[in-house]
Enzyme design. Structure first.
Site, PDB file in Angstrom:
ATOM      1  CG  HIS A 111      -7.412   4.095  -1.020  1.00 50.09           C
ATOM      2  ND1 HIS A 111      -6.659   4.091  -2.177  1.00 50.09           N
ATOM      3  CD2 HIS A 111      -6.514   3.888   0.164  1.00 50.09           C
ATOM      4  CE1 HIS A 111      -5.434   3.919  -1.908  1.00 50.09           C
ATOM      5  NE2 HIS A 111      -5.249   3.770  -0.711  1.00 50.09           N
ATOM      6  CD  GLN A 146      -2.010   5.492   5.908  1.00 57.28           C
ATOM      7  OE1 GLN A 146      -2.869   6.240   5.581  1.00 57.28           O
ATOM      8  NE2 GLN A 146      -1.497   4.273   5.614  1.00 57.28           N
ATOM      9  CD  GLU A 182       0.300   3.979   3.152  1.00 60.29           C
ATOM     10  OE1 GLU A 182      -0.428   3.048   2.967  1.00 60.29           O
ATOM     11  OE2 GLU A 182      -0.184   5.267   2.681  1.00 60.29           O
ATOM     12  CG  ASP A 217      -0.423   1.197  -0.073  1.00 65.38           C
ATOM     13  OD1 ASP A 217      -0.412   0.767  -1.231  1.00 65.38           O
ATOM     14  OD2 ASP A 217      -1.282   2.094   0.214  1.00 65.38           O
TER      15      ASP A 217
HETATM   16  C1  3PY Z   1      -2.623   0.022   3.966  1.00 64.90           C
HETATM   17  O1  3PY Z   1      -2.552  -0.792   4.592  1.00 64.90           O
HETATM   18  O2  3PY Z   1      -2.141   0.223   2.755  1.00 64.90           O
HETATM   19  C2  3PY Z   1      -3.353   1.303   4.311  1.00 64.90           C
HETATM   20  O3  3PY Z   1      -3.288   2.332   3.904  1.00 64.90           O
HETATM   21  C3  3PY Z   1      -4.453   0.888   5.710  1.00 64.90           C
HETATM   22  O4  3PY Z   1      -4.662   2.111   6.165  1.00 64.90           O
HETATM   23 MG    MG Z   2      -2.222   2.440   2.120  1.00 60.65          MG
END
Ligand code: 3PY
Ligand code: MG
Length: 251
Positions: free
Chosen positions: A44, A145, A147, A173
């Protein structure tokens, strides 16, 4: 750096922050704060491949492990940051077991994975390839991740993938993806986080999460979460400057 992975695997509480400011000065300032690691955010933030190596180098000066959140799943971007000397990778938006396996393949050398051998900074620019090969699989942290709604639905298969160290929850996310944004949906989001953490803990994996503040870290630690990314350098800069300005106006 091997120590860092051992701490993560042991479930010791480790605190890092995202490095989003594209300058080594910000890395040095953050690295001197006492945190356990940094995570350079190439998903990001506008931080490109050449700069990543210099940011990792700045963190190494302070002996603080620097992970990199890669922009996506491409094996060449995972290999590139590891060749630059990153202590680990955080792979965003992993939603299926096959994506999780692909992350392992790109991160680990054979026989575990299929990362390519090269003369990068991590391998002493070609002069320490055997030493690096002998230690990389044991010292590099692979975090993925979870998410997305799809990742949540596939969590049992994802956490079963061998070679992943940390199941990292992205609540921002995740809340958007499952339709649980805002305080009125907090219970729904908390239930999803807890389900991911429980599934990961059952397979012995370390669980991580992003938190914008330290307010609820005690509570999430009781749920078995030990790996924290606490806000980011930009968020800390903004929040502390705003607090200072407010204090100065009211003095
Ligand atoms: C999110 O909260 O989507 C993230 O990627 C945090 O690192
Ligand atoms: Mg994220």
């Amino acid at each position: 750096m091997k120590e860092f992975r051992q701490k993560c695997l042991a479930g010791d509480r480790v605190i890092g922050t995202f490095a989003a400011i594209p300058h080594p000065v910000a890395i040095e300032v953050a690295a001197a704060s006492g945190l356990d690691f940094l995570c350079i955010d190439a998903e990001h933030s506008q931080i490109g491949r050449e700069l990543i190596e210099n940011l990792v180098r700045a963190s190494d000066v302070h002996r603080v492990p620097a992970m990199v959140r890669v922009p996506g799943h491409a094996p060449e971007s995972i290999a590139g940051v590891l060749d630059a000397g990153a202590a680990g990778v955080l792979v965003p938006r992993v939603s299926t077991a096959s994506q999780a396996r692909a992350a392992v393949m790109a991160t680990r050398y054979p026989p575990v994975g299929e990362r390519g051998v090269g003369p990068g900074r991590a391998a002493g620019y070609g002069y320490r390839i055997p030493d690096y090969l002998a230690s990389a699989n044991e010292s590099i942290v692979l975090a993925i991740q979870i998410e997305t709604a799809e990742g949540l639905a596939n969590i049992e298969e994802i956490v079963a993938v061998e070679g992943i160290d940390v199941i990292f929850i992205g609540p921002g996310d995740l809340s958007v993806s499952i339709g649980a944004m805002g305080p009125k949906n907090a219970d729904k989001l908390d239930a999803a986080i807890t389900a991911i953490a429980d599934a990961a803990r059952k397979t012995g994996k370390t669980v991580g999460i992003f938190r914008p503040t330290a307010d609820d870290i005690g509570r999430w630690s009781k749920a078995g979460i030990s790996f924290y990314l606490l806000a980011s350098d930009t968020m800390f800069l903004g929040a502390s400057l705003a607090a200072g300005v407010t204090a100065a106006r009211n003095a």
